[in-house]
Design a protein around this motif. Structure first.
Motif, mmCIF file in Angstrom:
data_model
loop_
_atom_site.group_PDB
_atom_site.id
_atom_site.type_symbol
_atom_site.label_atom_id
_atom_site.label_comp_id
_atom_site.label_asym_id
_atom_site.label_seq_id
_atom_site.Cartn_x
_atom_site.Cartn_y
_atom_site.Cartn_z
ATOM 1 N N ALA A 1 0.867 -1.096 -0.032
ATOM 2 C CA ALA A 1 -0.036 -0.091 -0.045
ATOM 3 C C ALA A 1 0.890 1.508 0.159
ATOM 4 O O ALA A 1 1.993 1.101 0.569
ATOM 5 C CB ALA A 1 -0.753 -0.129 1.235
ATOM 6 N N ALA A 2 0.123 2.488 -0.378
ATOM 7 C CA ALA A 2 0.965 3.643 -0.199
ATOM 8 C C ALA A 2 0.668 4.176 1.265
ATOM 9 O O ALA A 2 -0.671 3.893 1.904
ATOM 10 C CB ALA A 2 0.203 4.918 -1.204
ATOM 11 N N VAL A 3 1.733 4.572 1.981
ATOM 12 C CA VAL A 3 1.654 4.849 3.482
ATOM 13 C C VAL A 3 1.589 6.237 3.662
ATOM 14 O O VAL A 3 2.474 7.370 3.146
ATOM 15 C CB VAL A 3 2.790 4.066 4.269
ATOM 16 C CG1 VAL A 3 2.875 4.490 5.721
ATOM 17 C CG2 VAL A 3 2.772 2.613 3.885
ATOM 18 N N ILE A 4 0.557 6.483 4.561
ATOM 19 C CA ILE A 4 0.619 8.076 4.900
ATOM 20 C C ILE A 4 0.904 8.112 6.372
ATOM 21 O O ILE A 4 0.361 7.285 7.290
ATOM 22 C CB ILE A 4 -0.729 8.680 4.862
ATOM 23 C CG1 ILE A 4 -1.116 8.653 3.152
ATOM 24 C CG2 ILE A 4 -0.835 10.250 5.096
ATOM 25 C CD1 ILE A 4 -2.692 8.579 3.045
ATOM 26 N N ASN A 5 2.002 8.717 6.904
ATOM 27 C CA ASN A 5 2.209 8.800 8.073
ATOM 28 C C ASN A 5 1.218 9.963 8.976
ATOM 29 O O ASN A 5 1.217 11.116 8.637
ATOM 30 C CB ASN A 5 3.802 9.528 8.276
ATOM 31 C CG ASN A 5 3.950 9.902 9.648
ATOM 32 O OD1 ASN A 5 3.508 9.788 10.718
ATOM 33 N ND2 ASN A 5 5.107 10.449 9.900
ATOM 34 N N ALA A 6 0.482 9.550 9.951
ATOM 35 C CA ALA A 6 -0.507 10.215 10.614
ATOM 36 C C ALA A 6 0.173 10.844 11.996
ATOM 37 O O ALA A 6 -0.539 10.752 13.000
ATOM 38 C CB ALA A 6 -1.758 9.467 10.596
ATOM 39 N N HIS B 1 4.373 14.770 11.599
ATOM 40 C CA HIS B 1 2.948 14.647 11.354
ATOM 41 C C HIS B 1 2.573 15.402 9.979
ATOM 42 O O HIS B 1 1.949 16.521 10.059
ATOM 43 C CB HIS B 1 2.063 15.166 12.450
ATOM 44 C CG HIS B 1 0.917 15.030 12.679
ATOM 45 N ND1 HIS B 1 -0.018 14.343 11.739
ATOM 46 C CD2 HIS B 1 0.042 14.986 13.776
ATOM 47 C CE1 HIS B 1 -1.215 14.102 11.938
ATOM 48 N NE2 HIS B 1 -1.185 14.683 13.164
ATOM 49 N N PRO B 2 2.789 15.013 8.841
ATOM 50 C CA PRO B 2 2.970 15.956 7.627
ATOM 51 C C PRO B 2 1.594 16.403 7.267
ATOM 52 O O PRO B 2 1.539 17.538 6.740
ATOM 53 C CB PRO B 2 3.564 14.904 6.519
ATOM 54 C CG PRO B 2 3.466 13.487 7.164
ATOM 55 C CD PRO B 2 3.644 13.607 8.470
ATOM 56 N N THR B 3 0.284 15.630 7.179
ATOM 57 C CA THR B 3 -0.664 16.156 7.166
ATOM 58 C C THR B 3 -1.116 17.417 7.837
ATOM 59 O O THR B 3 -1.916 18.223 7.265
ATOM 60 C CB THR B 3 -1.753 15.150 6.960
ATOM 61 O OG1 THR B 3 -2.031 14.482 8.283
ATOM 62 C CG2 THR B 3 -1.614 14.290 5.762
ATOM 63 N N SER C 1 7.315 17.740 19.751
ATOM 64 C CA SER C 1 6.117 17.917 19.024
ATOM 65 C C SER C 1 6.599 17.666 17.489
ATOM 66 O O SER C 1 7.094 18.181 16.765
ATOM 67 C CB SER C 1 5.836 19.537 18.946
ATOM 68 O OG SER C 1 4.713 19.413 18.008
ATOM 69 N N ARG C 2 5.694 16.606 16.944
ATOM 70 C CA ARG C 2 6.181 16.152 15.561
ATOM 71 C C ARG C 2 5.316 17.155 14.753
ATOM 72 O O ARG C 2 5.828 17.598 13.538
ATOM 73 C CB ARG C 2 5.554 14.910 15.367
ATOM 74 C CG ARG C 2 4.137 14.721 15.714
ATOM 75 C CD ARG C 2 3.722 13.082 16.124
ATOM 76 N NE ARG C 2 2.403 12.924 16.437
ATOM 77 C CZ ARG C 2 2.053 11.782 17.325
ATOM 78 N NH1 ARG C 2 2.822 11.027 17.519
ATOM 79 N NH2 ARG C 2 0.994 11.688 17.653
ATOM 80 N N VAL C 3 4.241 17.870 15.327
ATOM 81 C CA VAL C 3 3.474 18.856 14.697
ATOM 82 C C VAL C 3 4.694 20.144 14.292
ATOM 83 O O VAL C 3 4.956 20.793 13.215
ATOM 84 C CB VAL C 3 2.375 19.585 15.484
ATOM 85 C CG1 VAL C 3 1.857 20.563 14.824
ATOM 86 C CG2 VAL C 3 1.547 18.378 15.501
ATOM 87 N N ALA C 4 5.588 20.423 15.227
ATOM 88 C CA ALA C 4 6.173 21.629 15.432
ATOM 89 C C ALA C 4 7.524 21.139 14.171
ATOM 90 O O ALA C 4 7.634 21.857 13.257
ATOM 91 C CB ALA C 4 7.137 21.903 16.548
#
Ligand code: ASP
Length: 311
Positions: free
Chosen positions: A124-129, A136-138, A168-171
């Motif tokens: 599958a194509a994987v999306i890191n959530a 947290h790319p999206t 923070s992965r968001v940062a």
């Protein structure tokens, strides 16, 4: 559309046209969502699995909605990591997913790098959530889309990311995305919560909110991630709020038309005051959630196009 990869594992390494194209597509999905229409034929016959090893409210619901609006069959799997060796679990899970012919796999995991490992084992194509403290790319895409809608651009904007940067992965995803797109990024927080790599990422470091927020166009607050802290990295919540919590008084240092963001979940009274979080014109926190669905639709769309190419 110039997106070059099979997966979306990180913002790091993407170039400005890749990001701009994803944001443009997401903008069109934001408009579609507001019109009440759907595009249920786009992912018809595709299977999207949400594989969450860590809790989530917004992200999982948002991917579920995005998949359903594009017509995918969506399955949610919550996995407890408590009983088995994580390496074995991941590899076992990968072969199960391959046997199920999953097309799009959305993964959240407490360990940095887990989605990348899975991407090497699944078809599958994987999306890191969201993986550990990594990326947290999206979230960074939806933040950028929200900023662009309010400010018309990303280039040249002063963006202050405040609070617990270290965990923070968001940062981290935002630092990569915003510096790539030409924003001037500042990180603001106590020295214990600023990662050593900040300077290498081309951002300015501030330990004082007044200096860090001065003239900012965007103020992005982050949650104090106590679950990822070992030992006492911060004083009491009350003390933290006094120095680093965003209230009307501190927000006044930023530009008068600056916007306030938070990825959620919010700790009201710790990193942000309710009066600011719920401010009718300055807070765009609700819009971030709305843009989350649009960005995830764009990412699913683009990765599914790649799958078609690979058939
Ligand atoms: N929801 C975001 C994440 O999963 C931010 C947070 O948990 O504070 O990283």
């Amino acid at each position: 559309m110039t997106y070059p990869r099979k997966h979306l594992l990180a913002i790091e390494g993407l170039e400005p046209p890749h990001i701009a194209d994803l944001l443009d597509l997401a903008e069109s999905y934001a408009l579609l969502n507001r019109s009440g229409k759907t595009q249920r034929d786009l992912l018809k016959g595709r299977t999207l699995i949400n594989l969450f090893f860590e809790d989530s409210t917004r992200t999982r619901t948002s991917f579920e909605l995005a998949g359903k609006r594009l017509g995918a069959d969506v399955i949610n799997m919550s996995v407890s990591t408590s009983s088995v060796n994580k390496g074995e679990t991941l590899l076992d899970t990968a072969s199960t997913l391959n046997a199920m012919h999953c097309d799009l796999l959305v993964v959240r995991h407490g360990q940095s790098g887990a989605p990348s490992l899975l991407s090497q084992k699944v078809d599958a194509a994987v999306i890191n959530a969201g993986d550990g403290t990594h990326e947290h790319p999206t979230q960074a895409l939806l933040d950028a889309l929200t900023i662009r809608r309010h400010k018309g651009r990303l280039e040249g904007l002063i963006v202050a990311i405040c609070g617990d940067i270290a965990h923070s992965r968001v940062a981290r995803s935002n630092m990569h995305l915003l510096t790539t797109m030409g924003s001037r990024v500042r990180v603001v927080g106590p020295p214990t919560l600023i990662p050593a790599e900040a300077a290498r990422l081309g951002v300015e470091v501030f330990h004082d909110m007044k200096a860090g927020l001065a003239g900012a166009d965007v103020v992005m607050m982050l949650r104090l991630q106590r679950e990822r802290m070992s030992g006492g990295m911060v004083p009491s919540a009350r003390e933290f709020f006094r120095f680093y919590g965003l209230d009307a008084e501190k927000l006044a240092y930023a530009k008068p038309d600056s916007i306030v963001m938070h990825p959620g979940p919010m700790n009201r009274g710790v990193e942000i005051d309710s009066a600011v979080a719920d401010h009718p014109t300055r807070s765009v926190i609700g819009e971030q959630v709305e843009m989350g669905v649009a960005c995830r639709m764009a990412v699913l769309d683009v990765l599914a196009r790649g799958l078609r190419r690979n058939v």
